[in-house]
Design a protein around this motif. Structure first.
Motif, PDB file in Angstrom:
ATOM      1  N   ILE A   1      25.109  35.811 -24.863  1.00 46.56           N
ATOM      2  CA  ILE A   1      23.870  36.376 -25.409  1.00 46.56           C
ATOM      3  C   ILE A   1      22.818  36.502 -24.318  1.00 46.56           C
ATOM      4  CG2 ILE A   1      21.939  35.903 -26.963  1.00 46.56           C
ATOM      5  CD1 ILE A   1      23.926  34.708 -28.927  1.00 46.56           C
ATOM      6  N   ALA A   2      22.741  35.503 -23.431  1.00 40.62           N
ATOM      7  CA  ALA A   2      21.731  35.527 -22.367  1.00 40.62           C
ATOM      8  C   ALA A   2      21.944  36.705 -21.428  1.00 40.62           C
ATOM      9  CB  ALA A   2      21.770  34.208 -21.591  1.00 40.62           C
ATOM     10  N   THR A   3      23.187  36.952 -21.017  1.00 35.33           N
ATOM     11  CA  THR A   3      23.430  38.079 -20.108  1.00 35.33           C
ATOM     12  C   THR A   3      23.296  39.417 -20.830  1.00 35.33           C
ATOM     13  OG1 THR A   3      25.814  37.820 -20.523  1.00 35.33           O
ATOM     14  CG2 THR A   3      24.907  36.772 -18.550  1.00 35.33           C
ATOM     15  N   ALA A   4      23.704  39.462 -22.103  1.00 37.03           N
ATOM     16  CA  ALA A   4      23.557  40.712 -22.856  1.00 37.03           C
ATOM     17  C   ALA A   4      22.094  41.051 -23.103  1.00 37.03           C
ATOM     18  CB  ALA A   4      24.304  40.610 -24.185  1.00 37.03           C
ATOM     19  N   ALA A   5      21.245  40.034 -23.227  1.00 37.12           N
ATOM     20  CA  ALA A   5      19.828  40.268 -23.527  1.00 37.12           C
ATOM     21  C   ALA A   5      19.114  40.997 -22.394  1.00 37.12           C
ATOM     22  CB  ALA A   5      19.134  38.941 -23.814  1.00 37.12           C
ATOM     23  N   VAL A   6      19.604  40.861 -21.157  1.00 35.68           N
ATOM     24  CA  VAL A   6      18.943  41.533 -20.027  1.00 35.68           C
ATOM     25  C   VAL A   6      19.710  42.767 -19.579  1.00 35.68           C
ATOM     26  CG1 VAL A   6      17.828  39.438 -19.210  1.00 35.68           C
ATOM     27  CG2 VAL A   6      20.128  40.006 -18.395  1.00 35.68           C
ATOM     28  N   GLY A   7      20.688  43.204 -20.374  1.00 36.11           N
ATOM     29  CA  GLY A   7      21.392  44.441 -20.078  1.00 36.11           C
ATOM     30  C   GLY A   7      22.727  44.273 -19.394  1.00 36.11           C
ATOM     31  N   LEU A   8      23.077  43.048 -18.993  1.00 38.88           N
ATOM     32  CA  LEU A   8      24.399  42.817 -18.414  1.00 38.88           C
ATOM     33  C   LEU A   8      25.444  42.751 -19.519  1.00 38.88           C
ATOM     34  CD1 LEU A   8      23.610  40.062 -15.743  1.00 38.88           C
ATOM     35  CD2 LEU A   8      23.974  42.490 -15.327  1.00 38.88           C
ATOM     36  N   SER A   9      26.705  42.876 -19.118  1.00 37.16           N
ATOM     37  CA  SER A   9      27.774  42.760 -20.104  1.00 37.16           C
ATOM     38  C   SER A   9      27.896  41.309 -20.561  1.00 37.16           C
ATOM     39  CB  SER A   9      29.100  43.220 -19.486  1.00 37.16           C
ATOM     40  OG  SER A   9      30.172  42.959 -20.365  1.00 37.16           O
ATOM     41  N   PRO A  10      28.149  41.071 -21.846  1.00 38.50           N
ATOM     42  CA  PRO A  10      28.335  39.684 -22.313  1.00 38.50           C
ATOM     43  C   PRO A  10      29.527  38.991 -21.668  1.00 38.50           C
ATOM     44  CG  PRO A  10      28.891  41.268 -24.036  1.00 38.50           C
ATOM     45  CD  PRO A  10      28.226  42.039 -22.947  1.00 38.50           C
ATOM     46  N   ILE A  11      30.501  39.768 -21.185  1.00 35.44           N
ATOM     47  CA  ILE A  11      31.656  39.139 -20.558  1.00 35.44           C
ATOM     48  C   ILE A  11      31.274  38.487 -19.230  1.00 35.44           C
ATOM     49  CG2 ILE A  11      33.300  40.671 -21.675  1.00 35.44           C
ATOM     50  CD1 ILE A  11      33.517  42.296 -19.186  1.00 35.44           C
ATOM     51  N   VAL A  12      30.181  38.947 -18.593  1.00 33.04           N
ATOM     52  CA  VAL A  12      29.706  38.282 -17.377  1.00 33.04           C
ATOM     53  C   VAL A  12      29.245  36.859 -17.715  1.00 33.04           C
ATOM     54  CG1 VAL A  12      27.993  38.329 -15.526  1.00 33.04           C
ATOM     55  CG2 VAL A  12      29.062  40.466 -16.296  1.00 33.04           C
ATOM     56  N   GLY A  13      28.510  36.718 -18.808  1.00 36.87           N
ATOM     57  CA  GLY A  13      28.078  35.397 -19.240  1.00 36.87           C
ATOM     58  C   GLY A  13      29.247  34.515 -19.624  1.00 36.87           C
TER      59      GLY A  13
END
Length: 588
Positions: A244-256
């Protein structure tokens, strides 16, 4: 009267769970990859399969998935858990050691494939912006399918993982670049990219700091409770919050998810976490594969089968050629390059995301997007088949190379020759390497040969039972012959033949029991070591002592290897108590 929403959800859940319960054991029984089974289930029960007949046959409602959108979140969760489990298998040190592969091989493969495919699409009439958008979309490969097939530890797995990791990292820039190329976007797309980059960097840094100081006490407390439920809840909480944290700033959730796995891999709890989340990962990944199958419209395929075949073959041919050439130029063996190229040939589940972004940016028409979505779905379905073809091609290339390799080039006046490179032969080779003694091994299994060569062992492919093989191995110049095969009759026959042909050769043979050892001595063996718990260590000791290595270093190395075995046995949990280790032979 329309069915209640709850009934629809329960029906879809029943189909998914029932499919998992049928597909996995059925395909496992026939040794077929269950990936194919889940995709075929999606084709069968999806809106383009039996689901299209629900209107005329209402009873099919209970056997089909009538709301595909309702299971997509579970499919996305499966991919997130997959990347999380991959992170658990890695470490920051290993990831750092792969930086050249990720940003060298990965960048080269994606950029070249995207440019070549985009140029081809432009030449057949697609406008430049849309052509190169499609090119980079189709250049992506499936992390969700490729890595479970090959892992991350084999040569093929390491190369594939490096390229897939770069593709996952490049997904965000690609999507923003498509936005910047949109007719109505002007410069907003690039501004959004820069914002995402600096915000993403801050989030990743914050996650790393929080994970380093918060995760160990969190999981220590969960472990103290001895509650599997709490341990599982803490694991899922970490991966979901990171995504959720990475998706919230536009990154893919799989990075998180990958970052969460890497952080937990540094803790003592990573093995338990991996085991406890594995069932959820497998089920969620199965849901994802079912959604892939549901996107396949058999009627559309039948109508445009000619164009679809040309598109699929063209995309795969470009990716196979570029991936294989890049790997060969980087120094990988031919068989590894060929297998990796075939494995990475299909488009990816993320291709569908990029296609949607390109269509939203008005770079491609909806009909064009639908066509390439079908190409992607078919390609994903073919991935297990390509993986099998890749393995077969790699074995054939390796077999040809091994057969054609001139054995005489490896000859050495002080060389030992090892027949068989299984568990025992490998240990003997390891001990020879520790003491700097030259050797060459021969094995009839091409898989064993390929695996050994990948680890740097000088192993040749050959059947020692065939007439003339021993002559070609140069046993007249060898210092010792080590027989490690698990075939009592063949061992006696080879021992007798070697002793007759080479009277002065030291022959050390593996024996099944004392009677077999006596038979080997009668056949001419210099040393025959019965197969007991320490048979491998005894055989290594006999070889090294017969080759003239001092007893002190031999005993020290045997002791180290014994300790290593004890740790491995206890770690694997294969024995419930520590084995009674006892030396049964002392030479010198």
């Amino acid at each position: 009267m329309p069915l209640p929403h709850a009934s629809v959800g329960f029906s879809d859940a029943l189909v998914v769970l029932g499919s998992a319960g049928i597909v996995i054991p059925t395909f496992a029984r026939f040794r077929i990859n269950p990936v194919i089974g889940f995709i075929l289930v999606g084709v069968l029960v999806g809106p383009h399969g039996l689901g299209s007949f629900v209107g005329s046959a209402p009873w099919l409602f209970h056997l089909t998935i009538t709301e595909p959108d309702s299971i997509e979140p579970f499919a996305e969760f499966g991919i997130i858990l997959l990347l999380f489990s991959i992170g658990l298998e890695l470490s920051f040190r290993r990831l750092w050691s792969m930086r050249r592969q990720v940003f060298g091989l990965g960048a080269g493969e994606l950029i070249l494939s995207g440019l070549v495919i985009g140029l081809g699409l432009n030449l057949i009439g697609q406008p430049p912006a849309g052509a190169f958008g499609l090119g980079f979309a189709l250049a992506l490969s499936s992390t969700a399918l490729v890595l479970p097939m090959v892992g991350t530890s084999s040569p093929v797995g390491r190369s594939a993982f490096a390229m897939l990791l770069f593709e996952d990292l490049a997904l965000v820039p690609i999507i923003f670049a498509l936005g910047a190329l949109a007719p109505f976007a002007a410069q907003e797309g690039w501004d959004g990219l820069f914002t995402t980059v600096w915000q993403g960097a801050l989030v990743v840094a914050a996650l790393m700091v929080a994970g380093r100081y918060l995760l160990p006490p969190l999981f220590a407390q969960a472990a103290r409770t001895k509650s599997p439920e709490l341990f599982l809840s803490a694991s899922l909480l970490v991966v979901i919050l990171a995504s959720i944290a990475t998706a919230a700033v536009g990154l893919s959730p799989i990075v998180g998810a990958l970052l969460a796995g890497l952080l937990l891999a540094e803790t003592p709890y990573h093995g338990e976490i991996e085991a406890i989340t594995a069932p959820f990962k497998g089920l969620a990944l199965g849901v994802f594969l079912i959604t892939v199958g549901m996107s396949v419209d058999l009627r559309a395929i039948a109508a445009d089968w000619g164009e679809l075949i040309v598109a699929i073959v063209g995309v795969m041919a470009v990716k196979i050629a570029i991936t294989s050439v890049i790997l060969r130029v980087s120094g990988e063996r031919t068989e590894v390059a060929a297998e990796t190229g075939l494995l990475m040939a299909s488009p990816s589940e993320t291709t569908l995301i990029v296609l949607a972004a390109a269509m939203h940016a008005q770079l491609i028409q909806p009909s064009t997007a639908a066509f390439w979505q079908t190409v992607t779905a078919i390609g994903l379905t073919a991935t297990p088949l390509l993986a099998r073809i890749g393995r077969d091609v790699a074995r054939r290339v390796e077999r040809q190379a091994a057969t054609a390799a001139p054995v005489e080039e490896t000859a050495d006046a002080a060389r030992a020759v090892i027949f068989g490179f299984g568990r025992v032969g490998r240990l003997v080779a390891e001990m020879m390497r520790v003491h700097g003694r030259p050797f060459v091994a021969v094995d009839a299994s091409i898989d064993a040969v390929a695996a050994a060569r990948a680890e740097g062992f000088p192993v040749l492919f050959g059947d020692v039972g065939r007439p003339g093989t021993m002559d070609r191995l140069g046993l007249d110049r060898a210092s010792a012959l080590v027989l490690t095969m698990d075939d009592p009759v063949q061992l006696v026959r080879l021992t007798r033949a070697a002793r007759q042909a080479y009277p002065d050769l030291a022959i050390i043979a593996r024996a099944r029991d004392s009677d077999h050892a006596a038979e080997l001595y009668r056949a001419g063996a210099t040393d025959a070591v019965p197969e007991t718990l320490e048979s491998s260590l005894q055989l290594s000791e006999a070889v090294l002592v017969d080759l003239g290595v001092a007893m002190g270093p031999v005993i020290a190395s045997i002791h180290d290897k014994r300790a290593e075995f004890r740790e491995q046995i206890m770690r694997d949990g294969q024995l419930t108590r520590e084995p009674r280790l006892r030396r049964t032979r002392m030479s010198g």
